[in-house]
Design an enzyme around this catalytic site. Structure first.
Site, PDB file in Angstrom:
ATOM      1  N   PRO A  25       0.839  -1.206   0.000  1.00 33.84           N
ATOM      2  CA  PRO A  25       0.000   0.000   0.000  1.00 33.84           C
ATOM      3  C   PRO A  25       0.871   1.252   0.000  1.00 33.84           C
ATOM      4  O   PRO A  25       1.866   1.313   0.721  1.00 33.84           O
ATOM      5  CB  PRO A  25      -0.780  -0.118   1.320  1.00 33.84           C
ATOM      6  CG  PRO A  25       0.050  -1.008   2.181  1.00 33.84           C
ATOM      7  CD  PRO A  25       0.771  -1.950   1.254  1.00 33.84           C
ATOM      8  N   CYS A  27       0.305   5.445   0.146  1.00 32.75           N
ATOM      9  CA  CYS A  27      -0.492   6.667   0.193  1.00 32.75           C
ATOM     10  C   CYS A  27      -0.082   7.596  -0.932  1.00 32.75           C
ATOM     11  O   CYS A  27       1.110   7.788  -1.180  1.00 32.75           O
ATOM     12  CB  CYS A  27      -0.222   7.416   1.498  1.00 32.75           C
ATOM     13  SG  CYS A  27      -1.081   6.727   2.891  1.00 32.75           S
ATOM     14  N   GLN A 102      -6.093  -1.437   2.010  1.00 31.89           N
ATOM     15  CA  GLN A 102      -5.607  -1.339   3.393  1.00 31.89           C
ATOM     16  C   GLN A 102      -6.526  -0.381   4.144  1.00 31.89           C
ATOM     17  O   GLN A 102      -6.604   0.800   3.818  1.00 31.89           O
ATOM     18  CB  GLN A 102      -4.172  -0.808   3.421  1.00 31.89           C
ATOM     19  CG  GLN A 102      -3.616  -0.788   4.837  1.00 31.89           C
ATOM     20  CD  GLN A 102      -2.236  -0.170   4.919  1.00 31.89           C
ATOM     21  OE1 GLN A 102      -2.025   0.952   4.471  1.00 31.89           O
ATOM     22  NE2 GLN A 102      -1.288  -0.878   5.495  1.00 31.89           N
ATOM     23  N   TYR A 185       0.197   3.717  13.571  1.00 27.78           N
ATOM     24  CA  TYR A 185      -1.174   4.214  13.457  1.00 27.78           C
ATOM     25  C   TYR A 185      -2.048   3.586  14.551  1.00 27.78           C
ATOM     26  O   TYR A 185      -1.554   2.838  15.396  1.00 27.78           O
ATOM     27  CB  TYR A 185      -1.692   4.006  12.025  1.00 27.78           C
ATOM     28  CG  TYR A 185      -0.857   4.824  11.058  1.00 27.78           C
ATOM     29  CD1 TYR A 185      -0.828   6.220  11.170  1.00 27.78           C
ATOM     30  CD2 TYR A 185      -0.051   4.229  10.099  1.00 27.78           C
ATOM     31  CE1 TYR A 185      -0.017   6.992  10.330  1.00 27.78           C
ATOM     32  CE2 TYR A 185       0.762   5.001   9.257  1.00 27.78           C
ATOM     33  CZ  TYR A 185       0.762   6.382   9.389  1.00 27.78           C
ATOM     34  OH  TYR A 185       1.565   7.149   8.583  1.00 27.78           O
ATOM     35  N   ARG A 233      -1.361  -6.020   8.520  1.00 29.14           N
ATOM     36  CA  ARG A 233       0.009  -5.521   8.405  1.00 29.14           C
ATOM     37  C   ARG A 233       0.476  -5.105   9.789  1.00 29.14           C
ATOM     38  O   ARG A 233      -0.202  -4.332  10.471  1.00 29.14           O
ATOM     39  CB  ARG A 233       0.066  -4.328   7.452  1.00 29.14           C
ATOM     40  CG  ARG A 233       1.494  -4.029   7.015  1.00 29.14           C
ATOM     41  CD  ARG A 233       1.565  -3.008   5.903  1.00 29.14           C
ATOM     42  NE  ARG A 233       2.701  -3.320   5.044  1.00 29.14           N
ATOM     43  CZ  ARG A 233       3.389  -2.419   4.358  1.00 29.14           C
ATOM     44  NH1 ARG A 233       3.039  -1.152   4.385  1.00 29.14           N
ATOM     45  NH2 ARG A 233       4.417  -2.770   3.616  1.00 29.14           N
ATOM     46  N   ARG A 327       8.704   1.232  -3.049  1.00 29.81           N
ATOM     47  CA  ARG A 327       9.464   2.177  -3.877  1.00 29.81           C
ATOM     48  C   ARG A 327       9.981   1.553  -5.177  1.00 29.81           C
ATOM     49  O   ARG A 327       9.977   2.204  -6.221  1.00 29.81           O
ATOM     50  CB  ARG A 327      10.618   2.756  -3.048  1.00 29.81           C
ATOM     51  CG  ARG A 327      10.119   3.732  -1.992  1.00 29.81           C
ATOM     52  CD  ARG A 327      11.159   4.013  -0.939  1.00 29.81           C
ATOM     53  NE  ARG A 327      11.427   2.855  -0.087  1.00 29.81           N
ATOM     54  CZ  ARG A 327      12.253   2.860   0.948  1.00 29.81           C
ATOM     55  NH1 ARG A 327      12.892   3.972   1.262  1.00 29.81           N
ATOM     56  NH2 ARG A 327      12.424   1.784   1.683  1.00 29.81           N
TER      57      ARG A 327
HETATM   58  C1  LIG Z   1       4.975   6.726  -1.324  1.00 32.31           C
HETATM   59  C2  LIG Z   1       4.804   5.760  -0.194  1.00 32.31           C
HETATM   60  C3  LIG Z   1       3.582   5.669   0.442  1.00 32.31           C
HETATM   61  C4  LIG Z   1       3.378   4.724   1.474  1.00 32.31           C
HETATM   62  N1  LIG Z   1       2.133   4.562   2.018  1.00 32.31           N
HETATM   63  C5  LIG Z   1       1.891   3.526   2.837  1.00 32.31           C
HETATM   64  C6  LIG Z   1       0.573   3.177   3.203  1.00 32.31           C
HETATM   65  O1  LIG Z   1      -0.413   3.731   2.715  1.00 32.31           O
HETATM   66  N2  LIG Z   1       0.407   2.141   4.082  1.00 32.31           N
HETATM   67  C7  LIG Z   1       1.477   1.446   4.586  1.00 32.31           C
HETATM   68  O2  LIG Z   1       1.273   0.523   5.379  1.00 32.31           O
HETATM   69  N3  LIG Z   1       2.728   1.732   4.207  1.00 32.31           N
HETATM   70  C8  LIG Z   1       2.967   2.720   3.335  1.00 32.31           C
HETATM   71  N4  LIG Z   1       4.226   2.943   2.873  1.00 32.31           N
HETATM   72  C9  LIG Z   1       5.296   2.013   3.267  1.00 32.31           C
HETATM   73  C10 LIG Z   1       5.462   0.939   2.183  1.00 32.31           C
HETATM   74  O3  LIG Z   1       4.280   0.183   2.021  1.00 32.31           O
HETATM   75  C11 LIG Z   1       6.643  -0.001   2.499  1.00 32.31           C
HETATM   76  O4  LIG Z   1       6.366  -0.723   3.671  1.00 32.31           O
HETATM   77  C12 LIG Z   1       7.956   0.759   2.675  1.00 32.31           C
HETATM   78  O5  LIG Z   1       8.099   1.758   1.688  1.00 32.31           O
HETATM   79  C13 LIG Z   1       9.148  -0.206   2.585  1.00 32.31           C
HETATM   80  O6  LIG Z   1       9.131  -0.919   1.378  1.00 32.31           O
HETATM   81  P1  LIG Z   1      10.070  -0.483   0.109  1.00 32.31           P
HETATM   82  O7  LIG Z   1      11.492  -0.514   0.612  1.00 32.31           O
HETATM   83  O8  LIG Z   1       9.777  -1.537  -0.924  1.00 32.31           O
HETATM   84  O9  LIG Z   1       9.672   0.898  -0.322  1.00 32.31           O
HETATM   85  C14 LIG Z   1       4.454   3.910   1.888  1.00 32.31           C
HETATM   86  C15 LIG Z   1       5.704   4.044   1.269  1.00 32.31           C
HETATM   87  C16 LIG Z   1       5.879   4.939   0.231  1.00 32.31           C
HETATM   88  C17 LIG Z   1       7.228   5.006  -0.465  1.00 32.31           C
END
Ligand SMILES: Cc1cc2nc3c(=O)[nH]c(=O)nc-3n(C[C@H](O)[C@H](O)[C@H](O)COP(=O)(O)O)c2cc1C
Length: 368
Positions: A25, A27, A102, A185, A233, A327
């Site tokens: 997920p 945001c 989510q 949260y 999660r 990312r």
């Molecule tokens: C732009 C962005 C928005 C995110 N929004 C959420 C979200 O809505 N809910 C959530 O649980 N984590 C959110 N995260 C965290 C990611 O889901 C993920 O757990 C975190 O970026 C680590 O993974 P990665 O290294 O693949 O980016 C967000 C991360 C990014 C980069």
């Protein structure tokens, strides 16, 4: 070439997954009054063509005061429901990727500015802010607005809102629901002794701190169709002495499994400004492995998983059943195609794009 573990299909309740790649997920802070708009169609539409096994819609607030920012998505009334339905209908015309949502409440971390404008927290007196709610009235950090402690009626309102959002999600054909109990949260705030100082049955012992998140889980599980999965999660640790930690996470995972949770998605942190995170490639995978050792349901690893061989190794060695990307898949929305090309797997691509694979990858795309 040996079969790729990352491209092995799997089944969770009635949901058939083509591979082990989950879109985490994310945001977008681009909603209007909680409603999806053209941005969400472009963003989710693009990711729906990625060949991943699951697409998770960003943190979606179950009540307006549960939004992180004024531009968060919501699913609390007919207007937010209709906007999401229209977006999903458009995506569904052209992609059959399983889509989850989510569901979230930001608790004391609500009422903030969007990240690209600094992300600061608004007080209820600010035009763009509102009164926040939490297990206890402890601000995120000194000088920040204090949340109001949820009373019994407030707890019921939140629980009912999760139920109503789950029912709306079910009605619009969403394939799975993920309960957001991570990243500091509201539900995580109940779990952690650092943010939960309650003296009633929802605070104190581990059993009491888990009570509200588990009540919400039970309520969501009963509101969502039995053949469709419900996931949670979690943050495996607060990365702070005396906070929520991996031992408590294992107990929570065990409780969730016993209540019919289908997938546990293991992240970490986000609760406290003093957290000290040891960040590096796959830094949260050991937590996923620990959770996997105590449950039989699928476990998802996330966090700086960017490489094809890295992802293959996580699934292939059994550290986790699936990997989630955030990312890396924003950076390269066709990451699963490239992973399949590298690992000898097959991906689903839209027929309109079937001519795209270079000739050395002529067997890359699944037959229609
Ligand atoms: C732009 C962005 C928005 C995110 N929004 C959420 C979200 O809505 N809910 C959530 O649980 N984590 C959110 N995260 C965290 C990611 O889901 C993920 O757990 C975190 O970026 C680590 O993974 P990665 O290294 O693949 O980016 C967000 C991360 C990014 C980069």
């Amino acid at each position: 070439m040996a079969r790729s573990a990352l491209f092995e299909p799997m089944q969770i309740r009635g949901l058939s997954l083509n591979n082990r790649i989950v879109i985490a997920p994310m945001c977008q802070y681009s909603a209007e009054d909680g409603c999806m708009n053209e941005w969400h169609l472009i963003h989710l539409g693009k990711l729906a063509l990625s060949g991943a096994a699951l697409l998770t819609i960003e943190a979606t607030a179950v009540v307006p005061e549960g939004r992180i920012t004024y531009a968060d998505l919501g699913l609390w009334n007919d207007q937010t429901h209709r906007a999401m339905s229209l977006t999903l209908e458009s995506i569904r015309r052209w992609s059959d990727i399983p889509i989850g949502i989510q569901l979230s409440h930001a608790g004391r971390k609500a009422s903030t500015e969007v990240p690209w404008k600094g992300g600061g927290q608004f007080s209820p007196a600010d035009a763009l802010g509102w009164q926040t709610f939490a297990p206890s009235s402890i601000a995120y950090s000194a000088g920040m607005p204090e949340p109001r402690s949820l009373d019994k009626e407030g707890l019921k309102r939140v629980r009912d809102a999760f139920v109503s959002a789950s029912a709306r999600a079910a009605k619009m054909g969403i394939d799975f629901v993920q309960l957001h109990a991570a990243h500091g949260y509201l539900l995580h705030q109940f779990l952690s002794p650092l943010t939960n100082h309650r003296t009633d049955e929802y605070g104190g012992s581990l059993k009491n701190r888990m009570r509200f998140p588990l009540e919400v889980f039970d309520a969501v599980r009963s509101a969502f169709p039995a053949e469709r999965p419900v996931s949670a999660r979690v943050s495996a640790t607060d990365w702070i002495e005396g906070g929520w930690d991996i031992e408590q996470t294992l107990a929570f995972a065990h409780e969730l499994e016993g209540r019919g949770c289908d997938i546990i998605h293991v992240s970490s942190g986000g609760l406290h400004p003093d957290q000290k995170i040891a960040v590096g490639p796959g830094y949260q995978v050991p937590f996923a492995r620990a959770v996997k050792s105590v449950v039989r349901i699928p476990v998802v690893a996330v966090g700086l998983i960017t490489g094809f061989d890295q992802a293959e190794a996580i699934v292939g060695t059994g550290d986790a059943d699936m990997v989630a990307l955030a990312r890396a898949i924003l950076f390269d929305p066709n990451w699963p195609w490239h992973a399949a090309a590298h690992l000898g797997g097959k991906v689903r691509v839209p027929k309109q794009y079937r001519r795209s694979a270079p000739s050395r990858f002529k067997d890359l795309f699944e037959a229609e």
